[in-house]
Scaffold this motif. Structure first.
Motif, short mmCIF file in Angstrom:
data_model
loop_
_atom_site.label_atom_id
_atom_site.label_comp_id
_atom_site.label_asym_id
_atom_site.label_seq_id
_atom_site.Cartn_x
_atom_site.Cartn_y
_atom_site.Cartn_z
N LEU A 75 1.03 -1.37 -0.02
CA LEU A 75 -0.01 -0.03 0.00
C LEU A 75 0.91 1.28 -0.22
O LEU A 75 0.47 2.22 -0.65
CB LEU A 75 -0.90 0.04 1.30
N ALA A 76 1.86 1.23 0.75
CA ALA A 76 3.06 2.47 1.05
C ALA A 76 3.35 2.75 -0.56
O ALA A 76 3.45 4.15 -0.73
CB ALA A 76 3.90 2.20 1.78
N LEU A 77 3.40 1.84 -1.36
CA LEU A 77 4.07 2.09 -3.04
C LEU A 77 2.86 2.93 -3.74
O LEU A 77 3.53 3.86 -4.58
CB LEU A 77 4.06 0.87 -3.56
N ARG A 173 -5.11 2.90 -8.25
CA ARG A 173 -4.34 1.69 -8.54
C ARG A 173 -5.07 0.67 -7.86
O ARG A 173 -5.79 0.86 -6.88
CB ARG A 173 -2.41 1.88 -7.88
N LEU A 174 -4.62 -0.43 -8.32
CA LEU A 174 -5.31 -1.71 -7.82
C LEU A 174 -4.44 -2.43 -6.87
O LEU A 174 -3.15 -3.00 -7.35
CB LEU A 174 -6.04 -2.63 -8.81
N HIS A 175 -4.79 -2.76 -5.67
CA HIS A 175 -3.67 -3.54 -4.60
C HIS A 175 -4.75 -4.83 -4.29
O HIS A 175 -5.68 -4.59 -4.06
CB HIS A 175 -3.51 -2.66 -3.41
N VAL A 176 -3.89 -5.86 -4.24
CA VAL A 176 -4.59 -7.08 -3.88
C VAL A 176 -3.86 -7.73 -2.55
O VAL A 176 -2.56 -7.73 -2.69
CB VAL A 176 -4.47 -8.15 -4.89
N VAL A 201 -3.75 -5.96 -12.06
CA VAL A 201 -3.41 -5.58 -11.00
C VAL A 201 -2.10 -4.88 -10.89
O VAL A 201 -1.21 -5.27 -11.56
CB VAL A 201 -3.46 -6.99 -9.82
N ASP A 202 -1.81 -3.90 -9.98
CA ASP A 202 -0.71 -2.98 -10.03
C ASP A 202 0.19 -3.50 -8.83
O ASP A 202 1.81 -3.60 -9.35
CB ASP A 202 -1.10 -1.66 -9.66
N VAL A 203 -0.19 -4.00 -7.69
CA VAL A 203 0.78 -4.68 -6.84
C VAL A 203 -0.03 -5.43 -5.82
O VAL A 203 -1.30 -5.24 -5.49
CB VAL A 203 1.44 -3.53 -5.86
N PHE A 204 0.62 -6.57 -5.35
CA PHE A 204 -0.21 -7.60 -4.59
C PHE A 204 0.55 -8.18 -3.83
O PHE A 204 2.01 -8.38 -3.72
CB PHE A 204 -0.94 -8.56 -5.59
N SER A 205 0.23 -8.95 -2.73
CA SER A 205 0.93 -9.51 -1.71
C SER A 205 0.80 -11.33 -2.39
O SER A 205 -0.41 -11.64 -2.72
CB SER A 205 0.57 -9.53 -0.43
N PHE A 206 1.79 -11.91 -2.11
CA PHE A 206 1.60 -13.46 -2.55
C PHE A 206 1.83 -14.19 -1.02
O PHE A 206 3.12 -14.14 -0.45
CB PHE A 206 2.38 -13.75 -3.46
N LEU A 226 6.86 1.63 -9.91
CA LEU A 226 6.60 1.38 -8.29
C LEU A 226 7.71 0.52 -7.55
O LEU A 226 8.00 0.94 -6.42
CB LEU A 226 5.20 0.76 -7.94
N SER A 227 8.27 -0.28 -8.56
CA SER A 227 9.22 -1.10 -8.09
C SER A 227 10.37 -0.50 -7.24
O SER A 227 11.14 -1.20 -6.21
CB SER A 227 9.68 -2.18 -8.74
N GLY A 228 11.35 0.49 -7.83
CA GLY A 228 12.32 1.12 -7.13
C GLY A 228 12.09 1.64 -5.77
O GLY A 228 13.30 1.46 -5.24
#
Length: 351
Positions: A75-77, A173-176, A201-206, A226-228
């Motif tokens: 989420l912080a991203l 953005r969409l976070h999962v 999806v933009d970012v998610f936890s696995f 976002l990855s940086g």
């Protein structure tokens, strides 16, 4: 309440299960000799490559210690401004079971939405966009959904794509929260990429811990812009492990030879076996569709309390008499059948 010999099998959470033998073996292999700390090791490099193989060449994977930490980093991203807000279901884990971590650590407002079966719809997102541009209101920046939801239900790929389209059209953005992403994919009969990268999806936890790992979760970033920031946010969020190789080795093992799928499919099958067995038990009804490894049932309190003398599980809504039963990769048909037999006896005594 402690689990001991009086509890033959816990149905309280898939967190209660042990570690899958293949994952223990991967950790044993990683335990040979010394290795650089903080992810500068060959096991973490192998995990990064495995993430690209599974989720696509633009995917970047970052191992973390736990699910709440994965959510906070993810989420912080997506939150660039102090007045940003997160749209989520009122049942979302980030809103109900993380002790206000999002509000306290990120300083973010959670815009919760009442939902049916824990699932957001595009119209739910739109209902929270009326204040865009209004300086008197927090500004929605991200939509966060849980897959599987907290009520055990799953978003289809089309449903996820519709949410992503709605969010992106509004500049969000969409976070999962993917603590049980594997269970969702197993239920839907698809691979992990179908309900993440392919769905927008933009970012998610696995999640690994609920699927046979010891203490292993990941933040996976699909938006290259976002990855940086992840290495810095992960460190700042106390989610950068010194002996990262042991976490990375677990996650790689899960993503190798479809171990994630075998574990999740089995857990789901045991939940279905449990749910099917309720049909002939009077006074017991399903509260939500069974689409993962969670069974929500409503039953008389006297039956529940009798059963809880032998099995560990929790109320979901004590007033309504609704409980949650969870199965795991190591739940056996015998575990389920014994549980059902004891439930039948309890129901016969009190009904």
């Amino acid at each position: 309440m402690l689990i001991d010999a009086m509890y033959p099998k816990s149905f309280a959470s898939d967190n209660h299960a042990g570690v899958h033998p293949d994952i223990l073996e991967a950790m044993t292999t990683a335990n040979q000799g010394d290795a650089p700390a903080y992810g500068d090791d060959t096991w973490t490099a192998a995990f990064a490559e495995k993430v690209k193989e599974v989720f696509g060449p633009e995917a970047e994977g970052f191992a973390v210690l736990n699910g709440a930490g994965a959510n906070m980093v993810g989420l912080a991203l997506t939150l660039a401004r102090r007045y940003d807000a997160v749209i989520c279901a009122d049942s979302a884990h980030i809103a109900t079971h993380e002790a206000g971590a999002a509000e306290r650590l990120l300083g973010v407002k959670l815009m919760t939405v009442p939902t049916e079966a824990g699932k957001l719809r595009p119209s739910d997102i739109e209902s929270r966009l009326g204040g865009l541009g209004n300086p008197h209101e927090s500004q929605p920046a991200v939509v966060s959904i849980s897959q599987v939801t907290e009520l055990g239900t799953c978003y289809s790929p089309d449903e996820m794509a519709a949410l992503a389209e709605t969010a992106h059209a509004a500049g969000l953005r969409l976070h999962v929260d993917g603590a049980r992403l594997a269970n969702a994919a197993a239920h839907l009969g698809c691979d992990l990429k179908t309900i993440t990268a392919d769905a927008g999806v933009d970012v998610f936890s696995f999640g690994g811990t609920k699927n046979g790992a010891l203490a292993a979760e990941a933040v996976v970033v699909l938006d290259p812009s976002l990855s940086g920031a992840v290495p810095f946010l992960r460190r700042q969020s106390l989610q950068l492990a010194s002996k990262m190789r042991f976490i990375s080795a677990q996650l790689t093992a899960l993503l190798t030879d479809d171990l994630w799928h075998r574990n999740a499919r089995h857990a789901n099958q045991m939940a279905t076996r449990l749910a099917d067995g309720l049909a002939d038990i009077p006074g017991v009804t399903l509260a939500h569709p069974v689409q993962s490894n969670a069974v929500f049932a409503t039953l008389p309190h006297a039956v529940t309390e009798t059963l809880r003398r032998r099995y560990l599980f929790h109320y979901w809504d004590e007033t309504a008499g609704t409980v949650r039963w969870m199965t795991a990769f190591d739940t056996t048909p015998e575990h389920v059948d014994d549980f059902l037999d004891d439930l039948r006896k309890a129901a016969a005594t009190h009904l």
